[in-house]
Design a protein around this motif. Sequence first.
Motif, PDB file in Angstrom:
ATOM      1  N   HIS A 157      -5.186  54.443  56.017  1.00 38.07           N
ATOM      2  CA  HIS A 157      -4.373  53.610  56.917  1.00 38.07           C
ATOM      3  C   HIS A 157      -2.983  54.203  57.147  1.00 38.07           C
ATOM      4  N   LEU A 158      -2.560  55.108  56.267  1.00 35.31           N
ATOM      5  CA  LEU A 158      -1.233  55.712  56.415  1.00 35.31           C
ATOM      6  C   LEU A 158      -1.177  56.637  57.625  1.00 35.31           C
ATOM      7  N   ASN A 159      -2.319  57.157  58.022  1.00 38.59           N
ATOM      8  CA  ASN A 159      -2.361  58.145  59.097  1.00 38.59           C
ATOM      9  C   ASN A 159      -2.775  57.558  60.439  1.00 38.59           C
ATOM     10  N   GLN A 160      -2.985  56.245  60.468  1.00 36.23           N
ATOM     11  CA  GLN A 160      -3.407  55.619  61.715  1.00 36.23           C
ATOM     12  C   GLN A 160      -2.208  55.396  62.634  1.00 36.23           C
ATOM     13  N   VAL A 161      -2.383  55.774  63.869  1.00 33.07           N
ATOM     14  CA  VAL A 161      -1.333  55.551  64.874  1.00 33.07           C
ATOM     15  C   VAL A 161      -1.964  54.763  66.016  1.00 33.07           C
ATOM     16  N   ASN A 162      -1.718  53.479  66.037  1.00 31.67           N
ATOM     17  CA  ASN A 162      -2.211  52.629  67.120  1.00 31.67           C
ATOM     18  C   ASN A 162      -1.285  51.427  67.243  1.00 31.67           C
ATOM     19  N   ASP A 163      -1.629  50.515  68.117  1.00 31.11           N
ATOM     20  CA  ASP A 163      -0.737  49.394  68.413  1.00 31.11           C
ATOM     21  C   ASP A 163      -1.110  48.123  67.658  1.00 31.11           C
ATOM     22  N   THR A 164      -1.969  48.223  66.650  1.00 26.94           N
ATOM     23  CA  THR A 164      -2.327  47.019  65.910  1.00 26.94           C
ATOM     24  C   THR A 164      -1.158  46.581  65.038  1.00 26.94           C
ATOM     25  N   ASP A 165      -1.108  45.281  64.745  1.00 29.82           N
ATOM     26  CA  ASP A 165      -0.049  44.756  63.883  1.00 29.82           C
ATOM     27  C   ASP A 165      -0.095  45.408  62.507  1.00 29.82           C
ATOM     28  N   LYS A 166      -1.319  45.617  62.006  1.00 30.82           N
ATOM     29  CA  LYS A 166      -1.463  46.232  60.684  1.00 30.82           C
ATOM     30  C   LYS A 166      -0.846  47.624  60.659  1.00 30.82           C
ATOM     31  N   SER A 167      -1.225  48.461  61.624  1.00 30.20           N
ATOM     32  CA  SER A 167      -0.724  49.835  61.662  1.00 30.20           C
ATOM     33  C   SER A 167       0.786  49.875  61.837  1.00 30.20           C
ATOM     34  N   THR A 168       1.302  49.027  62.727  1.00 25.95           N
ATOM     35  CA  THR A 168       2.746  48.990  62.965  1.00 25.95           C
ATOM     36  C   THR A 168       3.514  48.617  61.706  1.00 25.95           C
ATOM     37  N   GLU A 169       3.040  47.600  61.000  1.00 26.31           N
ATOM     38  CA  GLU A 169       3.730  47.151  59.790  1.00 26.31           C
ATOM     39  C   GLU A 169       3.633  48.185  58.670  1.00 26.31           C
ATOM     40  N   ILE A 170       2.468  48.786  58.494  1.00 25.12           N
ATOM     41  CA  ILE A 170       2.312  49.807  57.449  1.00 25.12           C
ATOM     42  C   ILE A 170       3.210  51.004  57.726  1.00 25.12           C
ATOM     43  N   ASN A 171       3.244  51.466  58.966  1.00 23.77           N
ATOM     44  CA  ASN A 171       4.094  52.610  59.317  1.00 23.77           C
ATOM     45  C   ASN A 171       5.568  52.295  59.100  1.00 23.77           C
ATOM     46  N   ARG A 172       5.973  51.070  59.452  1.00 19.44           N
ATOM     47  CA  ARG A 172       7.377  50.677  59.280  1.00 19.44           C
ATOM     48  C   ARG A 172       7.757  50.662  57.805  1.00 19.44           C
ATOM     49  N   LEU A 173       6.930  50.008  56.994  1.00 22.11           N
ATOM     50  CA  LEU A 173       7.237  49.905  55.569  1.00 22.11           C
ATOM     51  C   LEU A 173       7.204  51.267  54.880  1.00 22.11           C
ATOM     52  N   GLN A 174       6.278  52.110  55.290  1.00 24.89           N
ATOM     53  CA  GLN A 174       6.220  53.452  54.699  1.00 24.89           C
ATOM     54  C   GLN A 174       7.480  54.250  55.036  1.00 24.89           C
ATOM     55  N   ALA A 175       7.922  54.159  56.291  1.00 19.98           N
ATOM     56  CA  ALA A 175       9.125  54.883  56.706  1.00 19.98           C
ATOM     57  C   ALA A 175      10.362  54.386  55.965  1.00 19.98           C
TER      58      ALA A 175
END
Length: 264
Positions: free
Chosen positions: A47-65
Amino acid sequence: MQMQVTQFPAGLHEKLSYYVYVYVDTSDDDDRVLYVGKGKGNRCFAHLNQVNDTDKSTEINRLQAEGRLRIDILIHGVDEKTALQVEAAAIDLLRLERLYNQKRGDDSREFGRISTDDLVAKLQPRIVLGAPDFQDDCILIRLRQRYYSGMPAQALYDSTRGVWRVSRESADQVSLALAVHEGIVREVYRIAGWFTAGSTLYATQDLHGPVDRGSPRMEFVGRVADEPERQRYLHADVSRCFRPGAQNPVTYIGPSFPKPEVER
């Protein structure tokens, strides 16, 4: 703090076998779980490498950053069946609506969170009833995905009472409505009256979505039945009252209706 490990060493995969993992928001002291999954190998990092517009992906990318994401392993070294059961239990415990999971675990239907009342009713029903056993004219309503174990009484009532495509002539003959899930009666209601779908108020908002006032569907209002009536049917197995493969969620059973043989 940024996560240091974003993949497992190759030599670790066999030791891990199947595992269940959770994504955790570490923004505060309560460590909120965002997502539950199961897998093997490096699945938990996918899930860390997923780039899409889902709420899950957006939140994971934000928190990881922001360095506020952690991945925890709940259990490892188990077979796939066990991992499925643990995943299902974790999702049910944390409640699906609070997670970014799109569905309950694959084994939730069979092994997921369930009240002791429902567990006994499921594994050892109090009584098995066929059409000839009904003393009252009843409408049996299968709730399917609308039901979950431990749901509030008001939500169960609102899930049961509408909205349905019913025969008005038959509906007017019945006195009791039985909420049925997986063949077991979950509650019994005495019907006060039937109304056009969408014409009465629901305490549980948005339960059925928008309802067309011109729809031929109906809904009833009523109350939980008196104990003598309730105990005749509550937690009874009525699965034989539905024909195998029948898709209609509604059936009419009782002295005023034919008694088809639906033995299994």
